[in-house]
Design a protein around this motif. Structure first.
Motif, PDB file in Angstrom:
ATOM      1  N   TYR A 142       0.819  -1.207   0.000  1.00  0.00           N
ATOM      2  CA  TYR A 142       0.000   0.000   0.000  1.00  0.00           C
ATOM      3  C   TYR A 142       0.862   1.270   0.000  1.00  0.00           C
ATOM      4  CZ  TYR A 142      -3.595  -3.255   1.691  1.00  0.00           C
ATOM      5  OH  TYR A 142      -4.455  -4.310   1.829  1.00  0.00           O
ATOM      6  N   LYS A 143       0.307   2.349  -0.560  1.00  0.00           N
ATOM      7  CA  LYS A 143       0.918   3.664  -0.374  1.00  0.00           C
ATOM      8  C   LYS A 143       0.534   4.105   1.027  1.00  0.00           C
ATOM      9  CE  LYS A 143       1.488   8.303  -2.253  1.00  0.00           C
ATOM     10  NZ  LYS A 143       2.947   8.215  -2.098  1.00  0.00           N
ATOM     11  N   HIS A 192       0.764   6.167   4.662  1.00  0.00           N
ATOM     12  CA  HIS A 192       1.059   7.371   5.425  1.00  0.00           C
ATOM     13  C   HIS A 192       1.403   6.953   6.848  1.00  0.00           C
ATOM     14  CE1 HIS A 192      -0.518  10.142   8.560  1.00  0.00           C
ATOM     15  NE2 HIS A 192       0.091  11.065   7.852  1.00  0.00           N
ATOM     16  N   GLN A 251      -3.468  12.283   2.173  1.00  0.00           N
ATOM     17  CA  GLN A 251      -3.862  12.680   0.833  1.00  0.00           C
ATOM     18  C   GLN A 251      -4.712  11.587   0.199  1.00  0.00           C
ATOM     19  OE1 GLN A 251      -3.211  15.722  -0.220  1.00  0.00           O
ATOM     20  NE2 GLN A 251      -2.001  16.181   1.617  1.00  0.00           N
ATOM     21  N   LYS A 252      -5.411  11.934  -0.876  1.00  0.00           N
ATOM     22  CA  LYS A 252      -6.305  10.968  -1.532  1.00  0.00           C
ATOM     23  C   LYS A 252      -5.565   9.742  -2.019  1.00  0.00           C
ATOM     24  CE  LYS A 252     -10.182  13.836  -3.053  1.00  0.00           C
ATOM     25  NZ  LYS A 252     -10.916  14.387  -4.209  1.00  0.00           N
ATOM     26  N   GLU A 253      -4.299   9.898  -2.391  1.00  0.00           N
ATOM     27  CA  GLU A 253      -3.563   8.757  -2.916  1.00  0.00           C
ATOM     28  C   GLU A 253      -3.117   7.779  -1.842  1.00  0.00           C
ATOM     29  OE1 GLU A 253      -0.618  12.320  -2.984  1.00  0.00           O
ATOM     30  OE2 GLU A 253      -2.749  11.943  -3.362  1.00  0.00           O
ATOM     31  N   HIS A 254      -3.181   8.180  -0.568  1.00  0.00           N
ATOM     32  CA  HIS A 254      -2.820   7.253   0.500  1.00  0.00           C
ATOM     33  C   HIS A 254      -3.851   6.125   0.595  1.00  0.00           C
ATOM     34  CE1 HIS A 254      -0.277  10.602   2.378  1.00  0.00           C
ATOM     35  NE2 HIS A 254       0.549   9.622   2.061  1.00  0.00           N
ATOM     36  N   GLN A 255      -3.339   4.910   0.762  1.00  0.00           N
ATOM     37  CA  GLN A 255      -4.214   3.733   0.854  1.00  0.00           C
ATOM     38  C   GLN A 255      -4.373   3.233   2.282  1.00  0.00           C
ATOM     39  OE1 GLN A 255      -1.757   1.667  -2.148  1.00  0.00           O
ATOM     40  NE2 GLN A 255      -3.653   1.367  -3.296  1.00  0.00           N
TER      41      GLN A 255
END
Length: 459
Positions: free
Chosen positions: A132-133, A135, A155-159
């Motif tokens: 996963y990306k 944070h 951020q939105k891209e964090h999974q």
């Protein structure tokens, strides 16, 4: 980038704007640091002991701030962005973080406990990053201000996200958990940290169990089956419980813990063999068990989990090995100290002594133990005497002298501060020594580490 209507944010924090807010104005970032402001940022003016954020509103505006959250209106003709007036900018920051986190339907892992929080947080994040990306909260960003600030970095891209929750008293983790809304939480253990504020270990357990307040019935809590307060905390759970430990009934069973020739822990987690090649001490197996559990819960392949745990690193100041100028091995655990963490370090030192190294312990006093301070230090001294793990002892700080009194070590020196200890140790350690350094942050034993690494006093 997340976008939230400015008027919606104003309502959520109970703000009273000093001027009209356009319904088409959106914020795309939030910060309390005027140097981090970019176009579209909502600036939160926090008031500290030395710096007042209200003094930096004009600077934030010039950098592109869309509005400022304030406790009083700053009368300045050059300030034309809306000021959202609230009773407390600290609480407003928490409310903004709650909104921000709520916009993201991602797993959030929260870690608390008396010792091992940061090491476990780092290990979990390292494990999840293979899929996963991820944070993760930064060092020291774990309190009433730090957690909201870190959640506002999502951020939105964090999974997924991994955060650490700290406390010094009751209702603090309650507050943080309701902001973070963890989907998975872990309590590493219940020790004596913050005894000064809470009085008993049962109260500490209650404070740590406040993590449930922000969790729903679909969440998962990971608990230490070997901990004295396991049953107590489990009874309070409002969600599924997964246990870990050496106990034969643990869901994630730790077995066959040993140290190899380099002091690295080798062990099995539910039968899976693991060696943590960059960590020192058997206690890391417990951190690894939590990371293993989180990984399995979030669908990471078992072999990937084992590989990530094996290649992880210990955070700075938490048992990191380095080399003194003279050649001695330094075990740097200077970030902080509690009875449980010092015990774990002494067991590691005991193992190292059996491999022919002369062992030196530099122990600073442990703070925040209240009326238990003297006995807690004496207990460490008695354990030291029992293990026979230390051949030379240096104690630093008022209460640390009780360790020396109980340890019964002939080669013992006591100093009031780390500078005096540093001067002594420059001439007292040899190239074949292994030196453990551990104490509370206020004792500043990192001065000793730098001095020994550089071969000269470093202050």
């Amino acid at each position: 980038m997340i976008t939230i209507p400015l008027f919606e944010a104003c309502v959520a924090i109970g703000g009273r704007p000093n001027k009209y807010i356009s319904p088409v104005d959106y914020l795309n970032d939030v910060t309390q640091n005027s140097k981090e402001v970019v176009k579209g940022t909502l600036f939160v003016a926090l008031r500290g002991n030395r710096v007042d954020g209200h003094d930096f509103i004009r600077e934030a505006q010039n950098s592109g701030a869309i509005a400022a959250v304030v406790e009083y209106e700053v009368k300045d003709l050059d300030i034309n962005i809306p000021q959202l007036i609230v009773p407390s900018t600290v609480e407003a920051l928490g409310n903004l973080a709650r909104i921000w986190r709520g916009r993201l339907k991602i797993p959030l892992v929260a870690v608390t406990g008396s010792v091992g929080k940061t090491s476990t947080k780092e290990l979990i994040a390292h494990t999840l990053e293979c899929k996963y990306k991820t944070h993760k909260s930064r060092k020291n960003f774990n309190n009433q201000l730090g957690v909201p600030i870190e959640l506002l970095k999502l951020q939105k891209e964090h999974q997924c996200s991994v955060v650490e929750l700290a406390m010094r008293g009751l209702n603090q983790i309650n507050y943080l958990s309701k902001i973070a809304r963890p989907t998975i939480s872990a309590i590493t253990n219940i020790g004596m940290s913050h005894m000064e504020m809470l009085g008993t270990r049962e109260n500490i357990a209650k404070a740590k169990a406040e993590i449930y307040e922000g969790m729903d019935s679909e969440a998962v809590i990971i608990l230490n089956k070997d901990d004295q307060f396991f049953d107590f905390i489990k009874e309070l759970a409002n969600c599924r419980v997964v246990s870990f430990g050496e106990n034969k009934d643990a869901d994630v069973r730790i077995s066959d813990i040993q140290l190899n020739q380099a002091g690295n822990p080798t062990f099995r987690l539910n039968g899976v063999p693991i060696t943590m090649v960059n960590c020192l001490g058997k206690h890391h197996a417990y951190n690894a068990a939590i990371a293993y559990t989180v990984g399995m819960e979030l669908g990471v392949k078992q072999e990937d989990i084992a590989n990530r745990i094996s290649t992880s690193y210990t955070p700075e100041g938490r048992g990191v090995a380095s080399t003194a100028k003279i050649g001695a091995i330094l075990l740097d655990s200077t970030y902080n100290a509690a009875p449980d963490s010092i015990k774990a370090a002494l067991y590691t030192l005991s193992e190292m002594r059996q491999r022919g190294k002369r062992t030196v312990a530099v122990i600073g006093e442990m703070l925040e133990l209240g009326t238990h301070s003297e006995e807690a230090h004496r207990h460490i001294g008695r354990l030291m005497a029992k293990l026979g793990a230390v051949e030379a002892l240096v104690t630093v700080g008022e209460y640390a002298k009780f360790i020396g009194e109980e340890a019964k070590i002939n080669n013992w020196e006591h100093f009031e501060n780390s500078i005096l200890a540093s001067k002594h140790l420059l001439n007292a350690i040899g190239r074949n020594d292994i030196v453990l350094l551990q104490g509370s942050q206020a004792v500043s034993l990192e001065i000793v580490v730098r001095t020994l690494e550089n071969g000269k006093l470093d202050v």
